[in-house]
Design a protein around this motif. Structure first.
Motif, PDB file in Angstrom:
ATOM      1  N   ARG A 136     -47.175  18.160 -19.068  1.00  0.00           N
ATOM      2  CA  ARG A 136     -46.192  19.151 -18.618  1.00  0.00           C
ATOM      3  C   ARG A 136     -45.982  19.167 -17.112  1.00  0.00           C
ATOM      4  NH1 ARG A 136     -48.246  24.423 -22.113  1.00  0.00           N
ATOM      5  NH2 ARG A 136     -48.205  23.442 -24.178  1.00  0.00           N
ATOM      6  N   LEU A 137     -46.611  18.278 -16.384  1.00  0.00           N
ATOM      7  CA  LEU A 137     -46.474  18.272 -14.923  1.00  0.00           C
ATOM      8  C   LEU A 137     -45.887  16.972 -14.399  1.00  0.00           C
ATOM      9  CD1 LEU A 137     -49.862  19.931 -13.855  1.00  0.00           C
ATOM     10  CD2 LEU A 137     -47.612  20.995 -14.021  1.00  0.00           C
ATOM     11  N   GLY A 138     -45.580  16.041 -15.283  1.00  0.00           N
ATOM     12  CA  GLY A 138     -45.120  14.731 -14.867  1.00  0.00           C
ATOM     13  C   GLY A 138     -43.643  14.722 -14.512  1.00  0.00           C
ATOM     14  N   PRO A 139     -43.149  13.554 -14.157  1.00  0.00           N
ATOM     15  CA  PRO A 139     -43.872  12.288 -14.140  1.00  0.00           C
ATOM     16  C   PRO A 139     -44.813  12.167 -12.938  1.00  0.00           C
ATOM     17  CG  PRO A 139     -41.688  11.968 -13.255  1.00  0.00           C
ATOM     18  CD  PRO A 139     -41.737  13.390 -13.760  1.00  0.00           C
ATOM     19  N   HIS A 140     -45.644  11.123 -12.977  1.00  0.00           N
ATOM     20  CA  HIS A 140     -46.531  10.826 -11.855  1.00  0.00           C
ATOM     21  C   HIS A 140     -45.717  10.650 -10.578  1.00  0.00           C
ATOM     22  CE1 HIS A 140     -49.599   9.093  -9.415  1.00  0.00           C
ATOM     23  NE2 HIS A 140     -49.195   7.853  -9.542  1.00  0.00           N
ATOM     24  N   GLN A 141     -46.176  11.257  -9.502  1.00  0.00           N
ATOM     25  CA  GLN A 141     -45.460  11.199  -8.226  1.00  0.00           C
ATOM     26  C   GLN A 141     -45.773   9.884  -7.503  1.00  0.00           C
ATOM     27  OE1 GLN A 141     -45.737  14.879  -5.980  1.00  0.00           O
ATOM     28  NE2 GLN A 141     -45.410  16.120  -7.808  1.00  0.00           N
ATOM     29  N   PHE A 142     -45.387   8.809  -8.152  1.00  0.00           N
ATOM     30  CA  PHE A 142     -45.607   7.451  -7.663  1.00  0.00           C
ATOM     31  C   PHE A 142     -44.968   7.261  -6.289  1.00  0.00           C
ATOM     32  CE2 PHE A 142     -44.006   2.856  -8.205  1.00  0.00           C
ATOM     33  CZ  PHE A 142     -45.161   2.303  -7.670  1.00  0.00           C
ATOM     34  N   LEU A 143     -45.741   6.709  -5.370  1.00  0.00           N
ATOM     35  CA  LEU A 143     -45.364   6.373  -3.998  1.00  0.00           C
ATOM     36  C   LEU A 143     -45.305   7.581  -3.055  1.00  0.00           C
ATOM     37  CD1 LEU A 143     -42.636   3.593  -4.452  1.00  0.00           C
ATOM     38  CD2 LEU A 143     -45.080   3.316  -3.999  1.00  0.00           C
ATOM     39  N   ALA A 144     -45.602   8.773  -3.546  1.00  0.00           N
ATOM     40  CA  ALA A 144     -45.625   9.949  -2.671  1.00  0.00           C
ATOM     41  C   ALA A 144     -46.981  10.003  -1.968  1.00  0.00           C
ATOM     42  CB  ALA A 144     -45.377  11.222  -3.480  1.00  0.00           C
ATOM     43  N   GLY A 145     -47.010   9.587  -0.708  1.00  0.00           N
ATOM     44  CA  GLY A 145     -48.269   9.370  -0.009  1.00  0.00           C
ATOM     45  C   GLY A 145     -49.079  10.622   0.242  1.00  0.00           C
ATOM     46  N   ARG A 146     -48.445  11.683   0.721  1.00  0.00           N
ATOM     47  CA  ARG A 146     -49.199  12.891   1.048  1.00  0.00           C
ATOM     48  C   ARG A 146     -49.769  13.521  -0.226  1.00  0.00           C
ATOM     49  NH1 ARG A 146     -45.926  14.484   4.205  1.00  0.00           N
ATOM     50  NH2 ARG A 146     -46.917  14.060   6.204  1.00  0.00           N
TER      51      ARG A 146
END
Length: 380
Positions: A136-146
């Motif tokens: 329920r929290l996705g998608p994965h925050q791919f490439l979000a560095g911070r």
């Protein structure tokens, strides 16, 4: 990045990982729930736990994240030992591909690196990353560095307060490869201001995705085009407060929704050779002003790590070009970072294995050093 030739298994629904936005304001690193697990396929593993802990998005909103903590067999005799937070490479945007679930199933493709760290006597924590693992929290925050850095640093905080361990004062090192290497260096950059309470002794990072904009331009429309769409999806989620989705067509919105539940194999198989312009109002979506801002905000080298950093890269890497790693090395050297660099005459996947032994040796040497002086206030 993990082996794309085999689909990763999908687990049944597990209430432990059911998530929602946190309604109160916990401290970063607070353990929200935990449970013991057995890792029978890892000879070096002692006790292990799955955790759900509090962290922050890249824009400081509280959010739960998941991870796994594994003690070495030797800890049964001599305490928890130093801590390594291991940052896996990109596994996918959703589904059952979170490292916590794969480790429990004996199907984690990077277990060999985790086992090598356990053999050193280190307690190893593996971060799933924001939006992956929890439902329920996705998608994965791919490439979000911070966001990735916060997930790493707050998992280390959670391990320090895990009741079954006596790890409050243990020193910490961080290691990752590819997108995991990106998470590792972002953790090094963010630690002085976000988590000065952590005794971070050093970082090892291979094939670092230092410039996502340059990466996706090189991948778009080719064999790895699924990663470009994954970047659009993950960063769109991380920057949901911006109208970043305005570039998507109706077909593009459907593609992003479908991609949000896929693992790496699904992304690569479904979107191979499909350019992002197929899903967008313009053929060059990365030149949209909002996306230029997003990508410009996601380059590494935006802050100075106080801990030493070991970087490594393969000269034959066609996925994350070696020039990207060399550029980051040059930037860090100009910032005065305590730095080392190693090149291997190998391709992307082979370099992960080729560089592992030296990465572990470097981290072991960092653990012998005195703590780095930290004076910045904690971010909450």
């Amino acid at each position: 990045m993990t082996n794309p030739t085999e689909p990763l298994p999908v687990n049944e629904v597990d209430d432990f990982f059911t998530g929602s936005q946190i309604g109160f304001d916990p401290r970063p690193g607070d353990i929200l729930r935990r449970r013991s697990i057995e890792l029978t396929d890892m000879d070096e593993a002692g006790r292990a736990w799955q955790l759900v802990y509090a962290t922050r998005t890249g824009f400081s909103a509280p959010i739960p994240a998941s991870g796994t903590v594994i003690t070495p067999v030797s800890a049964e005799r001599g305490g928890p030992g130093p801590m390594l937070v291991y940052c896996p490479s990109f596994h996918g945007l959703g589904g059952g591909c979170a490292p916590s679930r794969l480790l429990a199933d004996g199907a984690e493709p990077e277990a060999v690196f985790i086992s090598a760290a356990l053999a050193r006597g280190w307690t190893v924590a593996i971060a799933d990353g924001i939006g992956l693992g929890m439902t329920r929290l996705g998608p994965h925050q791919f490439l979000a560095g911070r966001a990735a850095a916060h997930a790493v640093l707050d998992l280390a905080r959670a391990v320090r307060v895990l009741p079954e361990l006596d790890a409050v004062d243990v020193p910490l090192v961080v290691w990752g490869y590819a997108d995991g290497g990106r998470a590792a260096v972002w953790a090094a950059e963010q630690q002085p201001t976000y988590a000065p309470d952590l005794d971070l002794r050093g970082v090892a990072a291979g094939a670092v995705v230092a410039d996502p904009g340059a990466l996706v331009l090189g991948l778009d429309g080719g064999a790895w085009a699924g990663l470009a769409l994954a970047g659009l999806t993950g960063l769109g989620r991380a920057y949901a407060h911006l109208p970043a989705a305005h570039i998507l067509t109706d077909d593009g919105e459907q593609a992003v929704e479908a991609a949000s539940g896929m693992n790496l194999a699904g992304l690569l198989g479904t979107y191979r050779d499909v350019p992002l312009g197929r899903w967008c109002e313009r053929p060059d979506p990365w030149n949209d002003p909002i996306w230029r801002y997003v990508l410009g905000n996601e380059t590494c080298g935006r802050a100075t790590p106080l801990a030493p950093v070991h970087l490594y890269h393969g000269t034959q890497d066609t996925l994350v070009p070696v020039g990207m790693g060399r550029g980051l090395f040059t930037e860090y050297r100009a910032l005065g970072v305590d730095l080392s660099w190693r090149e291997y005459p190998t391709a992307h996947r082979d370099t992960a294995q080729a560089g592992a032994s030296e990465a572990i040796a470097r981290l072991a040497s960092y653990l012998l050093r005195r703590p780095t002086t930290r004076s910045a206030p904690q971010t909450t």
